[in-house]
Design an enzyme around this catalytic site. Structure first.
Site, PDB file in Angstrom:
ATOM      1  N   ASP A  44       0.838  -1.447  -0.023  1.00  0.00           N
ATOM      2  CA  ASP A  44       0.015   0.037   0.041  1.00  0.00           C
ATOM      3  C   ASP A  44       0.806   1.102  -0.014  1.00  0.00           C
ATOM      4  O   ASP A  44       0.196   2.425  -0.124  1.00  0.00           O
ATOM      5  CB  ASP A  44      -0.923   0.003   1.116  1.00  0.00           C
ATOM      6  CG  ASP A  44      -0.299  -0.011   2.566  1.00  0.00           C
ATOM      7  OD1 ASP A  44       0.857  -0.177   2.525  1.00  0.00           O
ATOM      8  OD2 ASP A  44      -1.101   0.140   3.564  1.00  0.00           O
ATOM      9  N   SER A  45       2.384   1.015  -0.145  1.00  0.00           N
ATOM     10  CA  SER A  45       3.213   2.153   0.108  1.00  0.00           C
ATOM     11  C   SER A  45       2.954   2.838  -1.339  1.00  0.00           C
ATOM     12  O   SER A  45       3.326   3.772  -1.783  1.00  0.00           O
ATOM     13  CB  SER A  45       4.491   1.677  -0.202  1.00  0.00           C
ATOM     14  OG  SER A  45       4.730   0.530  -0.816  1.00  0.00           O
ATOM     15  N   ASP A  83      -1.185  -6.387  -0.498  1.00  0.00           N
ATOM     16  CA  ASP A  83      -1.282  -5.877   0.954  1.00  0.00           C
ATOM     17  C   ASP A  83      -2.705  -5.224   1.142  1.00  0.00           C
ATOM     18  O   ASP A  83      -3.171  -4.596   0.406  1.00  0.00           O
ATOM     19  CB  ASP A  83      -0.352  -4.372   0.829  1.00  0.00           C
ATOM     20  CG  ASP A  83       0.197  -4.005   2.111  1.00  0.00           C
ATOM     21  OD1 ASP A  83       0.080  -4.773   3.195  1.00  0.00           O
ATOM     22  OD2 ASP A  83       1.160  -3.254   2.120  1.00  0.00           O
ATOM     23  N   LYS A 113      -1.013  -9.475   2.730  1.00  0.00           N
ATOM     24  CA  LYS A 113      -0.398  -9.280   4.120  1.00  0.00           C
ATOM     25  C   LYS A 113      -1.182  -8.166   4.953  1.00  0.00           C
ATOM     26  O   LYS A 113      -1.980  -7.387   4.134  1.00  0.00           O
ATOM     27  CB  LYS A 113       0.743  -8.198   3.583  1.00  0.00           C
ATOM     28  CG  LYS A 113       1.631  -7.673   4.763  1.00  0.00           C
ATOM     29  CD  LYS A 113       2.947  -7.149   4.651  1.00  0.00           C
ATOM     30  CE  LYS A 113       3.131  -5.817   3.766  1.00  0.00           C
ATOM     31  NZ  LYS A 113       2.522  -4.607   4.664  1.00  0.00           N
ATOM     32  N   GLU A 182       9.292  -4.183  10.395  1.00  0.00           N
ATOM     33  CA  GLU A 182       9.620  -2.988   9.989  1.00  0.00           C
ATOM     34  C   GLU A 182      10.255  -1.999  11.063  1.00  0.00           C
ATOM     35  O   GLU A 182       9.652  -1.979  12.214  1.00  0.00           O
ATOM     36  CB  GLU A 182       8.440  -2.346   9.211  1.00  0.00           C
ATOM     37  CG  GLU A 182       8.734  -0.772   8.769  1.00  0.00           C
ATOM     38  CD  GLU A 182       7.689  -0.410   7.634  1.00  0.00           C
ATOM     39  OE1 GLU A 182       6.807  -1.184   7.296  1.00  0.00           O
ATOM     40  OE2 GLU A 182       7.791   0.924   7.256  1.00  0.00           O
TER      41      GLU A 182
HETATM   42  O1  KIV Z   1       3.396  -1.078   1.605  1.00  0.00           O
HETATM   43  C1  KIV Z   1       4.705  -1.472   1.765  1.00  0.00           C
HETATM   44  O2  KIV Z   1       5.370  -1.472   0.744  1.00  0.00           O
HETATM   45  C2  KIV Z   1       4.988  -2.194   2.743  1.00  0.00           C
HETATM   46  C3  KIV Z   1       6.518  -2.773   2.830  1.00  0.00           C
HETATM   47  C4  KIV Z   1       7.298  -1.581   3.150  1.00  0.00           C
HETATM   48  C5  KIV Z   1       6.839  -3.638   3.839  1.00  0.00           C
HETATM   49  O3  KIV Z   1       4.298  -2.505   3.541  1.00  0.00           O
END
Ligand code: KIV
Length: 277
Positions: A44-45, A83, A113, A182
């Site tokens: 979700d980044s 995610d 995730k 993290e």
């Molecule tokens: O959203 C994401 O990219 C993440 C990673 C940084 C683990 O959760």
């Protein structure tokens, strides 16, 4: 053959480091896959590095599904993890089930995730019991940024460190196939990694995790708004791209581009006829 969660677990058992990278579209996923990355996270980044939000909170299920589909089209071999975005799994395990099912069925991801420790264990248990592999995520959990009060290192004092160890064990007991750690101190990540039989995947968690994950745009120097301390830049593509775009602009403005090499011809007689008309 696509990599499975069994292969990921085997990598830990055999002491082979697990490399995970985020990707958000067809092209980035194809490049990561061709480079041999075994596990791709559609994080979700993307809210920040692709959609330009200040944090990951505004990202929706529809955003995630859209990007997961593109990544799955690009990645033929890597295990794709979707995610779960903010508030798509927090309300109750039923809500989590239906949203996780969308990621697998509609998006085509092979796992999901979600952020959170002990509190999320019943949800993880429910998803796993229904055939959905789950990756946990503890330590700095960006979806709780307002509660955490900023992007800080987690688990530095005794109580917080103990709580993170309990979180990791609870997720493992609930059936998670791996856990992202993290922004936690390296010695704590080493301790957790040693206590678990499932792999830990670190980001800002030091060298002792079973694997590492990085954000595509950080790794390649594409995102310049800020550089997280845990990121290592293996290229400076933002500069390369800006230069290329500037050269394109200059060549169009000077008439240097396009030439006939980039153009298409047609029958001279047809041209003459059209001109005569
Ligand atoms: O959203 C994401 O990219 C993440 C990673 C940084 C683990 O959760």
């Amino acid at each position: 053959m696509r990599i499975t969660i069994r292969d990921i677990r085997k990598m830990k058992d055999e002491g082979r480091p697990i490399v995970m990278l985020t990707a958000y579209d067809y092209t980035s996923a194809k490049l990561a896959d061709e480079a041999g990355i075994p596990m791709i996270l559609v994080g979700d980044s993307l809210g920040m590095v692709v959609l330009g939000y200040e944090n990951t909170i505004p990202v929706t299920m529809d955003d995630m599904i859209h990007h997961i589909k593109a990544v799955v089209r690009g990645a033929r071999r890597a295990l794709v993890v979707g995610d779960m975005p903010f508030m798509s799994y927090h309300i109750n395990p039923e809500q989590a089930m239906s949203n996780a099912a969308r990621m697998i069925q509609e998006g085509g991801a092979q796992a999901v995730k979600l952020e959170g420790g002990r509190r999320m264990a019943p949800t993880v248990e429910r998803l796993v019991a229904n055939g959905i592999p789950v990756m946990g995520h503890i330590g700095l959990t960006p979806q709780s940024i307002h509660q955490l009060g900023g992007y800080r290192v987690q688990g530095r004092d005794l109580d917080a460190a103990r709580a993170l160890i309990d979180d990791a064990l609870a997720l493992q007991d609930a059936g998670a196939f791996s856990i992202v750690l993290e922004t936690v101190p390296a010695p704590l990540a080493r301790l957790i990694t040693g206590r678990l039989s499932i792999p830990t995947i670190g980001i800002g968690a030091g060298p002792y995790c079973d694997g590492q994950v990085q954000v595509f745009h950080d790794l390649l120097g594409l995102f310049e708004d800020f550089v997280p301390r845990h990121a290592k830049r293996y290229a400076e593509l933002a500069g390369t791209i800006r230069d290329a775009i500037s050269r394109y602009k200059a060549e169009v403005e000077s008439g240097e581009f396009p030439t006939m090499e980039h153009s298409f011809s047609m029958d001279e007689a047809v041209v003459a006829q059209l001109e005569a008309e």
